[in-house]
Each structure stands twice: as structure tokens, then as C-alpha cells.
Design an enzyme around this catalytic site. Structure first.
Site, short mmCIF file in Angstrom:
data_model
loop_
_atom_site.label_atom_id
_atom_site.label_comp_id
_atom_site.label_asym_id
_atom_site.label_seq_id
_atom_site.Cartn_x
_atom_site.Cartn_y
_atom_site.Cartn_z
N CYS A 1 1.44 63.97 35.13
CA CYS A 1 2.87 64.22 34.91
C CYS A 1 3.43 64.39 36.31
CB CYS A 1 3.08 65.49 34.09
SG CYS A 1 4.81 66.05 34.09
N CYS B 1 7.73 58.74 35.55
CA CYS B 1 7.46 59.66 34.44
C CYS B 1 6.34 59.06 33.59
CB CYS B 1 8.73 59.82 33.61
SG CYS B 1 8.50 60.81 32.12
N1 DGL Z 1 7.74 64.06 34.64
C1 DGL Z 1 7.34 63.67 33.34
C2 DGL Z 1 5.99 62.97 33.34
O1 DGL Z 1 5.56 62.41 34.34
C3 DGL Z 1 7.42 64.55 32.14
C4 DGL Z 1 8.11 65.81 31.98
C5 DGL Z 1 8.75 65.96 30.61
O2 DGL Z 1 8.08 66.37 29.65
O3 DGL Z 1 9.92 65.62 30.53
O4 DGL Z 1 5.33 62.91 32.34
#
Ligand code: DGL
Length: 284
Positions: free
Chosen positions: A203, A89
Site C-alpha cells: 500500500c 495505489c
Molecule cells: N494507498 C492505497 C494503496 O496503495 C490505499 C489506501 C486506501 O485504502 O485508500 O493501496
């Protein structure tokens, strides 16, 4: 500032068994990283954890996000005893990695915006970084652009709803083309005869939608997914073992008790995640 937040902080002791790797995200985006990991290192023992009770992380304040990530990772480490944690993330990694590394004596591999590869891929000199509003706000992201832009024009785009749209897609309720096109639209800039030709998907949710992005883009661009680079770092840390680990299904853990729609169960199963477990951790 540590511009190499994606690199692990510490090395892994030699193990005489498959390493246990905890792959963590706010939701389903980390599945894109899990896919790259299982392809690059099929011999590890993976558990996937989605902090869906607190999704989206892009909407939390910096203080709330650091506190949340520390709390959830603490619980998951107690429960799973991993050898290594992959923070799949960008929103969490660009903020909370230093706190995680200070608190826990484990190697953490983070996921940070793939600005360097996006700049390496551009021919026009115009690059977009498509991220959550949280990642766009980060000093870390700005510092990476300063360090790696190498003369390219870098357009930073905060997409407020795209992570949720990626979740909707996997849950079998995709948003329409116009709604999706509006979120990626600001990546496409054209000035003085040059236009964006490379987009960093900053993301981990966004590569779930790459097929649709390709169809909706006003012109073709390279969509840069950070997952293979994260997988390479994990392989460099744990070493490659020759054969896949036989047997046991991979587990997906959720922090909410919300039921999973059948489309999502099927999507998880198609990625090898056949066991669904809960570790309820409501957001305060
Ligand atoms: N998957 C997450 C990232 O790589 C973010 C998604 C969220 O806002 O929770 O930033």
C-alpha cells in the site's frame, strides 16, 4: 489474468515538451511514488491528485471502487489532459486497471504488490505482504503470490487502519507506538526456526511510516517499497530528459473540500507541492 498490471498498457507518443504525468491515489500514499518519480524523472510536469472524498479505498466494495476510480479519473483527465497516468495505489490498481485501460486511450502505470522483489530479498524464505484489506481480498494478489512465491512462505496481512494512520502522521496527529505495532504485528511469523525477513509494503501509504516500522519491528526485516520500480517503468516509457523542468510549482488536487491542517500543508510543501487545488467530487 494479467500479472504484469504494473506495466503500462500502451506507449507514449514522442513529445516535444515535458510529459504531463498525473499521479493518483485515494489520499496521501501516492506521495511516496511521486517522490520516486521526481527523483528519477525531474523533467516531467507532475500533478498529484488525492481522492480524499472517497478515502479509504480499502473500505469500498469492488463494484463501488471501480465505479469511483473511473469517475474520478475521467474528471481528472478532462481537467488536466495528462500524457500518462500513474495509479499510485495498490488497492485501485489490483482491481481497476483493466477497466481504466479499456475506457481511456492513455498509458496507465499501476502499482501492484512488490511480491517478486520481496521474495528476491528473503534469505529465510518467509515473506510478508502488508496491504489494505481490499488488496488482500483480490484475486490478482493471490495470483501474483502463486506466480512469484518461488517456494517462499508468503504471509498475506490485511491491515485495516494503517493507511489512515499514515494519513494521521502527515496531518500531524500520529498514532501511538502500541497501536501501530498491533497493525504490523501479524507480519512477523516464526516457525521451524525460520522467521520473516522481508516485508512488501503493498500500500503506497505504508512507506510514509517506514521509520516507525523499523523501530517497532520485533526483529529487523527488509521493508520493500514499490515506488522505485514504478518510477523505473515511467522512465522506460517516457525516456529520460537531461535537466529539471524550470519554474512552475507542483500542484496537489483534492476531491474533498476539507481544510488541510498546517502540518499537512508543510508536508506537501516539503515535497514540492506548493499549490493546493480542489476538484470537489463527493462520494455518492
Ligand atoms: N494507498 C492505497 C494503496 O496503495 C490505499 C489506501 C486506501 O485504502 O485508500 O493501496
Amino acid at each position: 489474468m494479467d500479472l504484469f498490471a504494473g506495466l503500462a498498457n500502451t506507449t507514449l507518443p514522442r513529445l516535444d515538451r515535458a510529459p504531463k504525468v498525473l499521479v493518483f491515489d485515494s489520499g496521501l500514499g501516492g506521495l511516496t511514488v511521486l517522490g520516486a518519480l521526481t527523483a528519477a524523472l525531474p523533467s516531467a510536469d507532475y500533478v498529484y491528485a488525492a481522492d480524499d472524498a472517497a478515502f479509504p479505498y480499502g473500505g469500498l466494495s469492488d463494484e463501488a471502487l471501480v465505479a469511483r476510480v473511473l469517475r474520478v479519473i475521467d474528471r481528472l483527465i478532462q481537467r488536466e489532459r495528462p500524457d500518462l497516468v500513474v495509479v499510485a495505489c495498490n488497492t485501485a490498481s489490483t482491481l481497476a486497471l483493466p477497466a481504466l485501460r479499456a475506457r481511456f486511450d492513455l498509458p496507465f502505470v499501476g502499482t501492484v504488490p512488490a511480491i517478486k522483489p520481496a521474495v528476491a530479498a528473503t534469505r529465510s524464505g518467509v515473506v510478508a505482504v502488508l496491504a489494505t484489506p481490499g488488496t488482500v481480498r483480490r484475486e490478482h494478489t493471490r495470483a501474483m503470490i502463486d506466480a512469484f512465491a518461488d517456494g517462499a512462505q508468503v504471509v498475506l496481512v490485511g491491515a485495516p487502519n494503517l493507511a489512515a494512520f499514515a494519513e494521521a502522521e502527515l496531518r500531524g496527529a500520529p498514532v501511538d507506538d502500541a497501536t501501530l505495532a498491533a497493525e504490523i504485528g501479524p507480519c512477523f511469523v516464526e516457525s521451524a526456526g525460520r522467521r520473516t525477513d522481508s516485508v512488501a509494503l503493498a500500500c503506497t501509504h505504508f512507506p510514509l511510516l517506514t521509520g516507525r516500522f523499523r523501530r517497532l519491528a520485533p526483529w529487523p526485516v527488509d521493508w520493500i517499497d514499490p515506488a522505485p520500480a514504478v518510477a523505473r517503468r515511467v522512465v522506460a516509457l517516457v525516456g529520460r530528459s537531461p535537466s529539471p523542468r524550470p519554474g512552475a510549482p507542483m500542484r496537489a488536487l483534492f476531491t474533498s473540500e476539507r481544510p488541510l491542517p498546517s502540518a499537512l500543508e508543510a508536508a506537501l510543501e516539503s515535497r514540492g507541492l506548493t499549490a493546493i487545488e480542489r476538484e470537489p467530487l463527493p462520494l455518492d
